[in-house]
Design an enzyme around this catalytic site. Structure first.
Site, mmCIF file in Angstrom:
data_model
loop_
_atom_site.group_PDB
_atom_site.id
_atom_site.type_symbol
_atom_site.label_atom_id
_atom_site.label_comp_id
_atom_site.label_asym_id
_atom_site.label_seq_id
_atom_site.Cartn_x
_atom_site.Cartn_y
_atom_site.Cartn_z
ATOM 1 C CE LYS A 1 -3.973 -1.805 -0.021
ATOM 2 N NZ LYS A 1 -5.172 -1.998 -0.437
ATOM 3 C CE LYS B 1 -5.804 -10.053 -4.556
ATOM 4 N NZ LYS B 1 -6.796 -10.231 -3.534
ATOM 5 C CE LYS C 1 -14.288 -6.666 -2.968
ATOM 6 N NZ LYS C 1 -13.272 -6.402 -1.913
#
Ligand code: ADP
Ligand code: TRP
Length: 333
Positions: free
Chosen positions: A113, A196, A199
């Site tokens: 992040k 992967k 969202k």
């Protein structure tokens, strides 16, 4: 014998996809009959990226609708919004006193992040694993169905539980374990072979439970493939293995085995395989999409589900927080 307690959460940060379905929701559905299940929408967790206030409600409602459309029964489980349980932030505060800056800074998801949003490295991001531990420990859960990416967070939850128990001298929190339905945790890769399905990234290579038939067809036909193997029984590259995994999960067994045989005999035609996979995927996703769309039209029904879910969950969280306060010594009257 009382049923074992299970907790899991999904962040309300966008449309749910096949990774969420096969990595998490499918396990929820399997577990709902045999365990005492608490499943929640992690709306507080979504605040680390400062979402538009207007987006919260539709995002939370969508996650609820898509879980139910995937087979979750709100009569059998407690399905609630994280922000409806004030005991979670209270336990989070208590656990923060037992979490160390150094260990939090070392968490791989935190480091990711920091790389992705360098101008918003807020304390909520740093203490994300503490909030997640509070979500789990608030019901004193023993099993947590999550995908492979969450294993490290679970380990931290076990550490915090142990530290609390050691500090206050009783086995108050059990150690929560990752739940796996059949040994391995599933990871669904993105169709372009990069990382992967998720969202918020790789939208064109991620299949959402909300995608219409044509979108699914287009995304699958664009999936990464190659010239095919030249030696019988070759090892599959990741992106091909992912297509076979998706086929195994959604197509009839004989279809899957035919294509697998073609791969092993070096006469696979990926164009044909993708056409077949697209149709099976459409048949798989369509009923979920249609059911979720219907459910979202009835806001009153979703509100009822969330209220009931919060009420069920609060009974257990209130008991835990009362016990924790007492052990800490917040016991004045
Ligand atoms: P996302 O990473 O898409 O934002 P969440 O972080 O809300 O999704 O994850 C919700 C659940 O779905 C977690 O249990 C996570 O492990 C699982 N999950 C997410 N993406 C995948 C994937 N591509 N494959 C398998 N499981 C996944
Ligand atoms: N951190 C999880 C994720 O990103 C979501 C989550 C939050 C969760 N709290 C949880 C999962 C508690 C299981 C239990 O996917």
């Amino acid at each position: 014998m009382s049923k074992e307690i299970v907790v899991s959460g999904i962040r309300s940060t966008g449309y749910l996809h096949l990774g969420n379905y096969f990595g998490a929701i499918q396990n929820y559905v399997h577990m709902q009959n045999e365990y005492n299940c608490y499943f929640f929408v992690a709306d507080y967790h979504s605040l680390t990226t400062h979402p538009d206030p207007k987006a919260l409600k539709p995002n939370v409602y969508r996650v609820v609708a898509e879980n139910i459309a995937s087979g979750l029964d709100p009569e059998k489980v407690a399905l609630y919004a994280q922000s409806d349980l004030p005991e979670i932030p209270e336990l989070y505060l208590m656990l923060n006193m037992l979490a160390y800056k150094g260990e939090l800074e070392k968490v791989p998801t935190f480091k990711d992040k920091v790389r992705l949003q360098p101008d918003n490295v807020n304390a909520g991001l740093l203490t994300y694993p503490v909030l997640m531990a509070a979500d789990i420990l608030i019901h004193r859960a023993v099993k947590v169905p999550v995908g492979k990416d969450q294993e490290q967070h679970l380990e931290m939850a076990r550490n915090f539980a142990n530290r609390f128990n050691t500090r206050y001298g009783v086995e108050f929190f059990p150690e929560p374990e990752v739940y796996r339905s059949n040994q391995e945790t599933v990871k669904i890769m993105s169709l372009d072979g990069n990382g992967k399905m998720s969202k918020s990234e790789n939208a064109n290579a991620t299949i959402y439970l909300n995608d219409d038939d044509d979108t699914i067809r287009k995304k699958i036909m664009k999936a990464k493939t190659d010239q095919g193997p030249t030696e019988p029984n070759s090892e599959m590259p990741d992106y091909i293995r992912n297509l076979f995994l998706l086929m195994k999960l959604t197509a009839p067994t004989d279809v899957y085995e035919t294509f697998l045989g073609n791969f092993n005999n070096c006469n696979i035609r990926y164009g044909d395989m993708k056409k077949q996979l697209a149709e099976d995927m459409i048949n798989f996703v369509r009923p979920i999409r249609e059911h979720a769309t219907e459910l979202q039209k009835d806001e009153a029904a979703i509100q009822r589900i969330l209220r009931n879910g919060a009420e069920k969950a609060r009974a257990s969280s209130a008991e835990t927080i009362a016990g924790a306060r007492k052990l800490i010594g917040i016991n004045y009257y």
